[in-house]
Design a protein around this motif. Structure first.
Motif, PDB file in Angstrom:
ATOM      1  N   THR A  48       0.815  -1.223   0.000  1.00  0.00           N
ATOM      2  CA  THR A  48       0.000   0.000   0.000  1.00  0.00           C
ATOM      3  C   THR A  48       0.844   1.266   0.000  1.00  0.00           C
ATOM      4  N   GLU A  49       2.071   1.152   0.513  1.00  0.00           N
ATOM      5  CA  GLU A  49       2.916   2.348   0.537  1.00  0.00           C
ATOM      6  C   GLU A  49       3.476   2.659  -0.850  1.00  0.00           C
ATOM      7  N   SER A  50       3.402   1.716  -1.791  1.00  0.00           N
ATOM      8  CA  SER A  50       3.929   1.919  -3.144  1.00  0.00           C
ATOM      9  C   SER A  50       2.808   2.032  -4.158  1.00  0.00           C
ATOM     10  N   ARG A  51       1.711   2.628  -3.745  1.00  0.00           N
ATOM     11  CA  ARG A  51       0.565   2.709  -4.632  1.00  0.00           C
ATOM     12  C   ARG A  51       0.868   3.543  -5.880  1.00  0.00           C
ATOM     13  N   TRP A  52       1.828   4.407  -5.785  1.00  0.00           N
ATOM     14  CA  TRP A  52       2.161   5.259  -6.930  1.00  0.00           C
ATOM     15  C   TRP A  52       2.590   4.434  -8.141  1.00  0.00           C
TER      16      TRP A  52
END
Length: 1152
Positions: free
Chosen positions: A688-692
């Motif tokens: 979720t922290e790398s959604r970009w």
């Protein structure tokens, strides 16, 4: 027929006026029936025109001559007869001679006016009413034409005479005879209409002349006529009141035009344009206002007349007076009410389109309440119009006025004024029939699509910067109201646009038989608004810095999105369903959904994904309902972005994509794409922290279009969409961003804003040692499909040439207006070194190479050996002897024929620039069936002093041989330069006068990459031209003379190089390279034998190592591209074109 012609000729030779008139009536009857009566033309000229005859016979003879083609010799006979008749004591005979002036060819009219100007001027002072009537009527028809302006430009004496005649015509408006006064008013109206719209010249098929000269000369006449009418306006109004009611209508337009010209200050501009204009009038502004009021008071009672044409004429002209300084809205409202009464009474039905056009064009002159009350009624009137162009223009005017009223009312409320009910855009749809039509799904009416498309396109125009207006007038009133309503703010227009998308929401449910243009327009505006208000981020709050208006607008947009999501279930056309999913899913706020309703079928996300399922698993392949390739791609992209943005959406879409991937409906490309999207969604779900990594920022684009490849896929719905788009865009552009005429520029920006146009390029048609010098230039009019060739003939001999014939023949698609095989111009008395001008106008039937072939025939012995007066023993009174003496002519002598080189009309003259975006161009390019490729060369100056100076002054070192393309009738779609690799690519689009499409791409090598450093020496560069057209006949004309085509588009800067020479040049470069390599090899020292064996062993070991990886296992085959350098460069150029186009658009937006 031969017996009838012989009988007519025998009757004409008799001296009985009754038999002659009967023969002429018979000839006219045969001519009206379509039979050729040219055989009697000579008898008519000799027996009637050039001989004494009654006025009735003269009049009938001139009427007959208008229907036939005469030779130059017969025209000489006619002109001599007209000159003698003008001085005849019987006024009816002189009146008949004046009536033929309009039929005299322009090249002969100047000589007739020069020889008979005293007799013509004396006709105005004749006591006979018939002669004064003929003078006012005939001269009013002739003097307003373009060919007279051309003659006046070449002859100052003729200009003075024509100006004096116009003053006499203006004074004749007060003549004691009603018929003469009406003819004078009609003549003045023709002069004013010709100056405003070139109406008479278009009807007469006249010459095309230089606009600047035309404006200067006509301005002199306009100023003189306007001064006479304005100074004597009270007398003219009183004179018009005693005219019969059927003649009063002719007096309205001249009076109104003169008053409007004086009150608006346009007469001062005309006075500056005219070199010899009379001194300015010293009327004060108060006197001008009083004069305008007097004219309105004079016309107002006639609005209640029982004659419909008179009511319409008075109403139209009073509308124009309401728009001048000092005008009142009451004048406009009274006129519009009177005009609409004609519609209600079903009278004057032949002018239905004119009534609607007059009302919608002048809506802005009314007050807000009356504008609002007319909206619903006008929509019903427009709906019943037959002509599509009139319907589109009326809709464009109504939509612009509705937006203007809406913005104006909102801004007035902001400033503390009382709100006026019914001023919103919704009032357009309050009528029951319009509302039912909008909400009907299966209605076959095209009007609702036209209305929605016009409204949306008007909103897009409103989003652009408003054009500048520096004077008062129709456009300045509208633009001023729009500027007031928008407050010169960037986003105020979105409030009206928001009402448009709300009221037009039912259009997404329409079943339009495959047509999508109106729905595409609607969804494009919706996406634009959602992007502006950032609906993806949810409704903002006051503590976030949002204003009350912003919160209200974002709330309305979110509610509209929710309504459209519910409407998704009722969209049964997959093509529309996929587009609506794209428009909503890209901009919808997923984070604001209630998580407790995740299992609810009414949840917006569940509805979106269920409709995605419908599109992916749709099996209907009919062309009118689906475009499966495009729809599936759009839904898959939406799935990737939705699944990356929201975890719940990702979980739901993983199942849908797995099912679609495993079904038989997915091809190999879709399966690979699904695998790629699933990997992205799963990665984003677990990180979720790398959604970009999977979330792409929205750009506000709407990548759908109704355009299709028209050649491969012929589809009726797509053709109707293209037609509707063309009509709407044309009407909107003409209303919002019309190209002003030169007269409009002068009136808006003043005389100081005039720019000197580049004069046409003249071409010399004769040699240096020829006795006559002939040069020519041409002017073209694409609207009427005409070309005028202007010739200047100069006698280089020391003798005076009494007669010179100019013969002009045609080749290609040219034709003469009178259908004659060639044109002959007879010039008389050519003095040495004195230039004489002549011209000929031809029509162009289709796109083809054309040329005019000029031949000069002059007679150096003309008149020297001719016989004198006939001397005989017969009595002087014998009419036959008199006729013979009159028809005796001097001998022509031996002619000298000078054949000139042909004057070729460039093919580029038959083209018009066609504006299109790169996306549209590349979409249309593959569908063009006719292809032509060729190679050109041009000379490039090296990187010495000239190249350094060019770079210092920001001049591109590229395309030095192609610079003139910018001045040709092409639209540069896009261009790209790759300086470090190898070259450039430019795309051009154009249309022929007749609707054919022509696209051109130019590929070439980069001049900088050659590293030329040889001072000012030059090198030859090569470029590849690829031409594609919608019709093979277009490329066939280009291919017939490629060098001529290159000369047309580059002004001789590029030379055609045949393919054989291209191959020879490439082989020569290869040979030179091989020789250089051989020289390098020969310069190396000979290798020693042992070292050669060691090198072979090392090479073998190196090859083995290259084929083995780090673990000693054999490598798999490489998947790297095996494209050649040329192919890679070509692909890079194609891919980089759109990127550069977007960058240019951003730069333009920043500059604005």
């Amino acid at each position: 027929m031969d017996i009838l012609i012989a009988q007519i000729q025998a009757d004409l030779r008799s001296n009985d006026a009754l038999r002659q008139s009967g023969a002429l009536l018979q000839a006219l009857q045969q001519s009206a029936a379509g039979r050729d009566v040219s055989a009697v033309a000579k008898s008519v000229c000799e027996e009637i025109v050039a001989s004494p005859a009654s006025a009735v016979c003269k009049k009938l003879a001139f009427d007959l001559l208008r229907c036939t083609r005469l030779t130059p010799d017969l025209w000489d006979t006619v002109l001599s007869g007209v000159r003698s008749d003008l001085a005849f004591p019987d006024p009816d005979v002189a009146a008949a001679a004046l009536s033929v002036l309009s039929a005299v060819p322009p090249h002969l009219l100047a000589r007739l006016v020069h020889d008979a100007h005293r007799e013509i001027a004396a006709c105005f002072d004749s006591p006979a009413d018939s002669l004064r009537l003929a003078a006012a009527d005939a001269l009013g028809c002739v003097l307003a034409r373009d060919d007279i302006v051309l003659l006046c430009d070449a002859s100052p004496a003729l200009l003075d005479r024509v100006s004096a005649w116009w003053r006499r015509i203006a004074a004749a408006a007060l003549d004691r005879s009603d018929a003469v006064a009406r003819a004078a008013f009609d003549s003045l109206a023709r002069l004013f209409q010709e100056f405003e719209s070139r109406r008479m010249s278009r009807l007469a098929g006249d010459k095309l002349i230089d606009t600047e000269n035309s404006l200067a000369i006509r301005s002199n006449w306009i100023v003189a006529a306007v001064d006479v009418i304005w100074l004597q306006r009270n007398a003219l109004m009183s004179r018009s009141l005693v005219l019969p009611i059927e003649s009063f209508r002719a007096t309205v337009f001249p009076l109104v035009y003169a008053a409007k010209t004086v009150a608006s200050g346009a007469v001062d501009v005309f006075r500056k344009l005219a070199k010899n204009a009379p001194p300015p009038d010293s009327s004060s502004s108060a006197e001008k206002l009083v004069g305008i009021s007097d004219v309105v008071s004079h016309l107002l009672p006639f609005l209640s007349s029982l004659d419909p044409p008179l009511v319409f004429e008075v109403g139209i002209n009073m509308l124009s007076l309401a728009d001048v300084p000092g005008g009142k809205p009451e004048w406009a409202s009274a006129s519009i009410i009177a005009i609409l009464t004609l519609w209600d009474r079903q009278e004057f039905s032949s002018a239905r389109e004119s009534i609607v056009r007059a009302v919608v064009t002048n809506l802005h002159l009314l007050d807000l309440s009356m504008q609002v009350s007319l909206f619903k009624r006008l929509l019903l009137m427009v709906r019943n119009l037959r002509a599509e162009s009139d319907r589109m223009h009326a809709l464009a005017c109504i939509c612009r006025t509705a937006l203007c009223v809406d913005l104006f009312a909102k801004e007035s409320v902001r400033r503390g004024q009382k709100p006026l009910p019914g001023t919103d855009v919704t009032s357009l749809f309050e009528d029951v029939r319009i509302k039912d039509d909008l909400n009907s799904i299966t209605s076959k009416s095209l009007f609702r699509e036209e209305l929605v498309a016009s409204l949306v396109e008007s909103c897009f125009q409103l989003s652009l910067p408003l054009p500048e207006q520096k004077n008062s007038g129709t456009e300045s009133r509208v633009i001023g109201a729009l500027a007031y309503g928008t407050g010169y703010g960037a986003l105020n227009w979105t409030e009206s646009a928001l009402e448009v998308v709300e009221v037009c929401r039912p259009c997404v449910l329409w079943d339009c038989d495959g047509r999508t243009y109106a729905i595409d327009c609607y969804l494009k505006l919706l996406v634009r608004l959602c992007r502006i208000y950032d609906t993806r981020g949810g409704v903002k709050r006051i503590k976030d810095g949002a204003s009350q208006d912003q919160i209200l607008n974002e709330t309305r947009l979110r509610n509209l999105q929710l309504q459209l999501i519910k409407d998704l279930r009722e969209v049964h056309t997959p093509r529309i369903g996929a587009r609506l999913i794209w428009a909503i899913a890209e901009q919808f706020d997923l984070e604001g959904l209630d998580p407790l309703l995740a299992d609810d079928p009414e949840d917006p996300l569940n509805i979106i994904i269920s409709n995605m399922h419908k599109v992916l698993f749709n099996t209907d392949t009919s062309a009118s309902t689906t475009n499966r390739l495009q729809d599936v791609q759009a839904v898959l992209i939406c799935a990737q972005r939705l699944g990356s943005r929201n975890p719940r959406a990702g979980q739901l879409l993983i199942k849908e994509l797995e099912d679609f991937r495993n079904s038989n409906l997915a091809d190999s490309v879709n399966k690979h794409q699904c695998r790629y999207i699933l990997q992205i969604i799963k990665y984003v779900t677990s990180h979720t922290e790398s959604r970009w990594a999977g979330v792409g920022e929205t750009t506000g684009d709407y990548p759908f279009s109704h355009h299709k490849l028209t050649v491969q896929y012929s589809e009726a719905s797509a053709a109707q969409d293209r037609k509707l788009e063309g009509l709407v865009h044309k009407a909107i552009h003409e209303l919002w961003r019309s190209d002003p005429s030169e007269l409009s520029l002068l009136l808006t920006k003043g005389i100081d804003s005039t720019y000197r146009k580049v004069p046409p390029k003249t071409i010399t048609l004769t040699g240096s040692s020829d006795p006559c010098y002939v040069e020519a230039y041409h002017l073209a009019d694409s609207t009427d499909g005409r070309v005028t060739l202007h010739l200047k003939i100069l006698n280089l001999t020391e003798l005076e040439l009494n007669r010179v014939d100019i013969r002009v023949g045609l080749s290609g698609a040219l034709y003469f207006m009178d259908a004659s095989p060639q044109a002959v111009r007879q010039l008389r008395s050519l003095v040495s070194q004195d230039p004489v001008h002549s011209s000929v106008t031809v029509g162009v039937s289709h796109f083809e190479r054309c040329a005019l072939w000029v031949q000069v025939i002059y007679y150096p012995f003309f008149g020297s050996s001719g016989t004198g007066d006939y001397e005989g023993d017969y009595a002087e009174e014998d009419a036959q002897i008199m006729r013979q003496k009159r028809t005796l002519k001097p001998e022509l002598g031996e002619p000298v024929i000078l054949r000139c080189q042909p004057y070729k009309i460039p093919l580029t003259e038959l083209l018009l620039p066609h504006k299109s975006s790169p996306v549209e161009f590349f979409r249309l390019w593959p569908s063009l069936p006719a292809i032509l490729e060729y190679t050109g060369t041009y000379t490039y100056e090296g990187s010495g002093f000239k190249a350094t100076a060019a770079q210092q002054y920001d001049s591109s070192p590229f395309l030095s041989g192609l610079k003139s393309l910018s001045s040709k009738p092409f639209h540069q779609v896009c261009s790209h330069f790759i300086r470090t690799v190898a070259g450039f690519q430019i795309c051009y689009a154009a249309k022929t006068w007749y609707g054919g499409f022509l696209g051109m791409m130019i590929f070439g090598a980069s001049e900088v990459s050659r590293n030329v450093d040889l001072g000012d020496e030059t090198t030859t560069m090569m470029c590849k031209f690829v031409v594609r057209a919608s019709d093979a006949s277009i490329t066939k004309q280009i291919e017939s003379d490629i060098q001529g085509w290159l000369d047309d588009i580059t002004d001789g800067g590029v030379e055609y190089m045949p393919e054989d020479e291209v191959k020879i040049a490439a082989a020569e470069r290869l040979r030179i390279s091989m020789e250089r390599i051989a020289l390098l090899k020969a310069a190396k020292p000979k290798p020693q034998p042992p070292k050669v064996e060691e090198e072979k062993v090392e090479d073998e070991e190196g090859k083995k190592k290259e084929n083995v990886d780090e673990n000693g296992q054999p490598k798999e085959p490489s998947t790297l591209s095996t494209l050649t350098a040329e192919e890679a460069e070509h692909r890079a150029l194609q891919a980089a074109v759109l990127q550069e186009w977007h960058m240019l658009c951003k730069e333009k937006a920043i500059k604005v």
